[in-house]
Design an enzyme around this catalytic site. Structure first.
Site, PDB file in Angstrom:
ATOM      1  N   ALA A 164       0.844  -1.184   0.000  1.00  0.00           N
ATOM      2  CA  ALA A 164       0.000   0.000   0.000  1.00  0.00           C
ATOM      3  C   ALA A 164       0.887   1.244   0.000  1.00  0.00           C
ATOM      4  CB  ALA A 164      -0.919  -0.014   1.213  1.00  0.00           C
ATOM      5  N   GLY A 177      -0.568  -5.095   0.756  1.00  0.00           N
ATOM      6  CA  GLY A 177      -1.824  -4.993   0.023  1.00  0.00           C
ATOM      7  C   GLY A 177      -1.787  -5.703  -1.315  1.00  0.00           C
ATOM      8  N   GLU A 199      -2.442  -9.260  -0.578  1.00  0.00           N
ATOM      9  CA  GLU A 199      -3.859  -9.357  -0.239  1.00  0.00           C
ATOM     10  C   GLU A 199      -4.728  -9.309  -1.492  1.00  0.00           C
ATOM     11  OE1 GLU A 199      -4.613  -7.478   4.032  1.00  0.00           O
ATOM     12  OE2 GLU A 199      -3.439  -6.128   2.764  1.00  0.00           O
ATOM     13  N   GLU A 258       3.579  -6.006   7.045  1.00  0.00           N
ATOM     14  CA  GLU A 258       2.984  -4.883   7.770  1.00  0.00           C
ATOM     15  C   GLU A 258       3.495  -4.720   9.199  1.00  0.00           C
ATOM     16  OE1 GLU A 258      -0.085  -5.780   4.542  1.00  0.00           O
ATOM     17  OE2 GLU A 258       1.373  -6.886   5.750  1.00  0.00           O
TER      18      GLU A 258
END
Length: 260
Positions: free
Chosen positions: A67, A112, A115, A135
């Site tokens: 992200a 992300g 994900e 993360e």
């Protein structure tokens, strides 16, 4: 007509390729890109010309390398929950899509990006790909469904290890764990995805869509997956494609499915 600033969309022979086009940022997901992915997937739901989707990243280095950290750094407890839930909503749209969605992982798939890949129905990785959920190195954890989908795909113990250490794993290890379906040389990545998609396209579209529903039901605590399967089986037996498929088999010919 929707204009995209962070995505490239190309529809060819019924297959929509969605490319996250932020190569200078290693295709990192910012809020604008998440919004555009939502719009693109909504288009997939609505456009009958789209029969399947391949999601990939621009350039040779990254699928999506996480992200946008500059956005995450500005989050507080007040808005972090909505930030997480928004991404979860978009990725759930991908997971629940009744058309096949394949992630073509052409490099780093971190945070992300990992994900996003896990929300797709299948994952094909190039041999240079690296996957992980780093993360915890930022003092947070995966917020777009990563803790849930990683556990579903690789099991509790390995998911705990990956999410707590933040380690990246190479493509071949990801394949051994069941995190990706296939690993191929980078130059063969898109052709492999298209090969899988073309095979799926020879099958009954309604049946393919209901397979997605039934497999997803395994992980829905509020749903009886066996009942979902039985209901889907009954629905398909009332379809024109069921008649066509069984007749084609008995007549020793290829079926001509219409999706009805």
């Amino acid at each position: 007509m929707i204009t995209y600033e962070n995505l490239l969309l190309n529809l060819e022979n019924g297959i929509l390729t969605i490319t996250v086009n932020r190569a200078d940022k290693l295709n990192a997901l910012n809020s604008a890109t998440i919004s555009e992915i939502k719009q693109a997937i909504q288009q997939v739901y609505e456009d009958t010309a789209v029969k399947g989707v391949i999601i990939t990243g621009a350039g040779p280095k990254a699928f999506v390398a996480g992200a946008d950290i500059s956005e995450i750094a500005e989050l507080s407890e007040v808005n972090a929950r909505s930030f997480s839930e928004r991404g979860q909503e978009v990725f759930s749209m991908i997971e629940r899509c009744n058309k096949p969605v394949i992630a073509a992982i052409n490099g780093f798939a971190l945070g992300g990006g990992c994900e996003l890949a896990m929300a797709c129905h299948m994952r094909v990785a190039s041999d240079n790909a690296r996957l992980g959920l780093p993360e915890v190195s930022l003092g947070v954890l995966p917020g777009y469904g990563g803790t849930q989908r990683l556990t579903q795909l690789v099991g509790k113990g390995k998911a705990m290890e990956m999410a707590m250490t933040g380690d990246m794993i190479p493509a071949e290890e990801a394949k051994a764990l069941g995190l990706v379906n296939h690993v191929v040389p980078q130059e063969e990545l898109m052709s492999k995805c298209l090969q899988i998609m073309e095979k799926i396209r020879t099958k009954a579209p309604l049946a393919v869509g209901l397979v997605i529903d039934c497999v997803n039901a395994v992980f829905n605590k509020d749903e009886n997956g066996y009942q979902t399967e039985a209901n889907a089986f009954a629905r398909l037996c009332a379809s024109e494609d069921f008649v066509e498929g069984t007749n084609a088999f008995l007549e020793k010919r290829k079926p001509n499915f219409t999706g009805n």
